[in-house]
Write an enzyme that holds these catalytic residues in place. Sequence first.
Site, PDB file in Angstrom:
ATOM      1  N   VAL A  40       0.857  -1.180   0.000  1.00  0.00           N
ATOM      2  CA  VAL A  40       0.000   0.000   0.000  1.00  0.00           C
ATOM      3  C   VAL A  40       0.894   1.231   0.000  1.00  0.00           C
ATOM      4  O   VAL A  40       1.843   1.316   0.778  1.00  0.00           O
ATOM      5  CB  VAL A  40      -0.902   0.036   1.244  1.00  0.00           C
ATOM      6  CG1 VAL A  40      -1.852   1.218   1.179  1.00  0.00           C
ATOM      7  CG2 VAL A  40      -1.683  -1.253   1.369  1.00  0.00           C
TER       8      VAL A  40
ATOM      9  N   ASP B 152      -9.309 -11.815   7.471  1.00  0.00           N
ATOM     10  CA  ASP B 152      -7.975 -11.414   7.890  1.00  0.00           C
ATOM     11  C   ASP B 152      -8.052 -10.199   8.802  1.00  0.00           C
ATOM     12  O   ASP B 152      -7.345  -9.208   8.627  1.00  0.00           O
ATOM     13  CB  ASP B 152      -7.077 -11.135   6.682  1.00  0.00           C
ATOM     14  CG  ASP B 152      -5.596 -11.116   7.063  1.00  0.00           C
ATOM     15  OD1 ASP B 152      -5.270 -11.596   8.164  1.00  0.00           O
ATOM     16  OD2 ASP B 152      -4.786 -10.622   6.271  1.00  0.00           O
TER      17      ASP B 152
END
Length: 836
Positions: free
Chosen positions: A533, A644
């Site tokens: 990211v 997750d």
Amino acid sequence: MLIQNMAHLIITFIVVSIYLTPVFAQTNSSSRLNQGQVLRDGDTLVSPQQVFELGFFSPLNSNLKYVGIWYYGHQNRTVAWVANRDNPVSGNSGVFRIGSNGSLVVSDRNGVVYWTSNRSTDGNNLNANLTVMLMDSGNLILSTVGNAGDDSNAIWQSCHHPTDTYLPNLRVYLNLTNGITRDFVSWKTENDPSTGNYSMGIDPQGSPQIVVLNDTSNRRLWRSGHWNNQIFTGVPQMRSLLQFGFRLVQANNGLMYFIFNNANTSLLMRFLIQWNGVVQQLSYDTRISQWNVMLSQPTSGCETYNRCGNNGVCRRSNAAPVCNCMQGFDQSNGRCVRRSQLACDSNGTNDGFVQLTDVKLPDFADLVGASRDDCESLCLRNCSCNAYTYLNGIGCLSWAGDLIDVEQFEQGGETLYIRLADSDLGRTKSSSKTVVIAVTVTGALILVVIAWFLWRYRQKLKGCQSPCGETKIPPSVFEASDGQQIPGETSEHLEGEGKDGPPLPLFSSRVLEFATDGFANKNKLGQGGFGPVHKGILPGGQEVAVKRLSKTSGQGLVEFKNEMILIAKLQHRNLVRLLGYCIEGEERMLVYEYMPNKSLDSFLFDETKKAELDWKKRFNIIEGIARGLLYLHRDSRLRIIHRDLKVSNILLDEEMNPKISDFGMARIFGGNQNEANTNRVVGTYGYMSPEYAMEGLFSVKSDVYSFGVLLLEIISGQRNNSFRTPDSTNLIRHAWKLWKEGKPEELIDPLILDSCNKTEALQCIHVAMLCVQSSAVQRPTMSSVVFMLEGENTSLPQPNELDMTSLNSAEMDLLMEGREINVSSNDVTITEVSGR
Ligand SMILES: *[C@@H]1O[C@H](CO)[C@@H](O)[C@H](O)[C@H]1NC(C)=O
Ligand SMILES: *[C@@H]1O[C@H](CO)[C@@H](O)[C@H](O)[C@H]1NC(C)=O
Ligand SMILES: *[C@@H]1O[C@H](CO)[C@@H](O)[C@H](O)[C@H]1NC(C)=O
Ligand SMILES: *[C@@H]1O[C@H](CO)[C@@H](O)[C@H](O)[C@H]1NC(C)=O
Ligand SMILES: *[C@@H]1O[C@H](CO)[C@@H](O)[C@H](O)[C@H]1NC(C)=O
Ligand SMILES: *[C@@H]1O[C@H](CO)[C@@H](O)[C@H](O)[C@H]1NC(C)=O
Ligand SMILES: *[C@@H]1O[C@H](CO)[C@@H](O)[C@H](O)[C@H]1NC(C)=O
Ligand SMILES: *[C@@H]1O[C@H](CO)[C@@H](O)[C@H](O)[C@H]1NC(C)=O
Ligand SMILES: *[C@@H]1O[C@H](CO)[C@@H](O)[C@H](O)[C@H]1NC(C)=O
Ligand SMILES: *[C@@H]1O[C@H](CO)[C@@H](O)[C@H](O)[C@H]1NC(C)=O
Ligand SMILES: *[C@@H]1O[C@H](CO)[C@@H](O)[C@H](O)[C@H]1NC(C)=O
């Protein structure tokens, strides 16, 4: 003596006052000039927020004086507007004023006039006191004193008489009756503002587009492609983002104008027709005090007007332009000519169409008032129609004569339907018998399809009788305009489920690369299970987080797109918002809102920042996560299992509100369960429920388990993955031990132990213990969790102790220690057992 001195002072004051009258008399002294005042060479006007400055200037290596508007305070002067471009003053005696007849005048001290503005002689204004004001937009507005700075009551304004520069937020009017406008004319050379050889304006034919002309030869040099109500179709990478980008507006007085919206006034931008005929879009980088070129057209490539000649197609191959004739056309004496003449029956039975995809559509389109269905037949019936297309946002376009200036993009662009004689269509010759068979088969197929759609439609109707969980998106995701649309058009950007909500913006990878400085390491925010990211700054200045997905999602393009659209519709204050996406070749990227406070783990597990999280904040975070998860599990129309959930996937906004991130990922990546090898989902061991880790079974209850672990971590301030005490190797065991011994408060982070609300904290621990029960059935659902967290005096069931019977202790240890493994959805493969 004293009195004399006083008198002297007073006289001096009066003299000075008189001398300075022109300056003092101005109310907003620096940005306005009133009738009767003069601006001498050396004086300047400065816009209220000190963005622009007006005065006399000389270009580099010149003594000639021009009145112009330039950016205030820049080291190198950038001139955006020039008054007397073709008639400079020599020497320093120039003055700028409002003449007695009400027009702006540039003259010298001897009264020689070099330039005047043409004002409409409006009798009412002739005797009024006038003022001229320099605005922060770069516009110079002449009006009555009472209307100072009001462009809607302007007598004259510079933005209607531009030189070579277009500035954001100013209007460029179209003249539909008069054809092409030449609003912007280049300078003669880099240092000579006089009228140059190139102009830029708007051609309204078909649908408006920007064109650049060589005025010497009267040839076109470049065009933007037709406006489709969102972008100029020939510049697919130039997306309109949020409050940023071009719009075509229908004004009240029946006129239309283009405007480039830039809501961020601290971001300086300009569009320029350079002295050499090149169009540029530039933005100012304040850090290095320089203008960056964002777009420069034409380059030497396919953008050059009609690069491959009539009926040719230009494609880029290894950055070099390559020319080909369109299908059905052959090279002859360097030109592309039709192989077989069109039959053009009166009923058009013998001609057909071939598709050319991803193109910049030809120039000189005609807008035909026809529906999508009639567009083709209308072209077929018209002998001069050589091609057609139907575009959302424009309608049916057709072309007569040669097809001019066609470029084929690698990505983006439109589909053109080119008319060809039957023999050039590449259809296999078919006897009338096979035609009959084909027709029958096709008919049957169509019937089946229609029946299927009807069935689907009915199913849908049925399903909708109960609430569909419809979530309306606020119209801020893609605010390309203030909602105006060509009547009768819906902007189908992507084939979403419904037409509620604006389309999800598609970004080009070039824009995202630019935004993130080429995914520079310094902009990396983190590495998620599905890819890195990066922080990015969009051209409008908006900060975003760009997630670059690892290339093995195993999902098809269409599924991916549809998935994105669905996920973009999920809106909850505790979910990170998806702003757009990018699909280019192998590349898949997601653009999220940027969270300045990063993720929860950067606070919770940081020795210094930990103290900022008092109990109140922690409890707020717990509640937020619970609500976000509940929305995913129950309230959204998608039913998403996160798979997750962990501390680093909880992001924090400015007010420390939690936002769950990575929530559509499990769905996107779990899309096709058949391709086992491409379908790896990275989970994080310490957070996985036993049934998920051991058997690959996941359900909402596996998320509940992860939530329980999260709770324990937030309360204790300890990382489950690296927790060690003499008699426990992980946080969950430690929690169970304390719970059994009846001293759960020992779990609470010592930093907050004294200040926290004990009842709330113990309640949270109790809930956490319920969530981490090894039996999935016994774990509460998220709605009960939310209820338990919010209800004050609810009596909770006792959690059942860790059930060790189903797992051996080695497995259990592996399960509970912090280890990252890859889990495919079919079977568990522990490919990586690297302790951290
Ligand atoms: C400048 O002008 C505006 C309106 O034209 C007025 O409201 C403002 O008070 C003025 N500022 C000064 C410093 O005179
Ligand atoms: C100003 O212009 C000069 C000459 O073109 C150039 O060398 C210099 O880098 C420019 N300065 C800035 C801050 O752009
Ligand atoms: C206004 O006056 C100037 C001289 O002051 C003159 O050059 C110009 O032609 C006049 N304009 C009109 C519209 O009369
Ligand atoms: C004013 O009008 C005259 C005649 O129409 C024209 O030649 C001149 O260029 C115009 N001046 C400006 C500044 O537009
Ligand atoms: C213009 O301003 C002067 C001085 O402020 C004033 O005497 C005169 O009445 C004004 N004229 C008009 C038409 O407002
Ligand atoms: C467009 O051109 C016509 C004809 O020259 C003119 O009458 C009209 O005022 C123009 N419209 C605009 C908005 O400039
Ligand atoms: C502009 O045109 C003139 C006359 O045709 C020519 O002399 C001049 O070189 C041209 N300038 C540029 C920059 O092309
Ligand atoms: C513009 O036209 C002139 C005259 O035909 C030509 O000399 C010049 O190269 C052209 N400019 C461009 C940029 O094509
Ligand atoms: C099309 O035109 C041809 C002759 O021009 C004629 O024979 C044929 O019947 C027509 N077909 C239709 C469907 O009208
Ligand atoms: C036929 O098509 C051409 C090309 O688009 C168009 O200019 C013309 O108006 C059309 N003629 C009729 C009668 O529709
Ligand atoms: C406006 O632009 C500046 C400079 O690029 C940027 O620092 C700032 O964050 C932007 N503001 C907004 C609200 O996007």
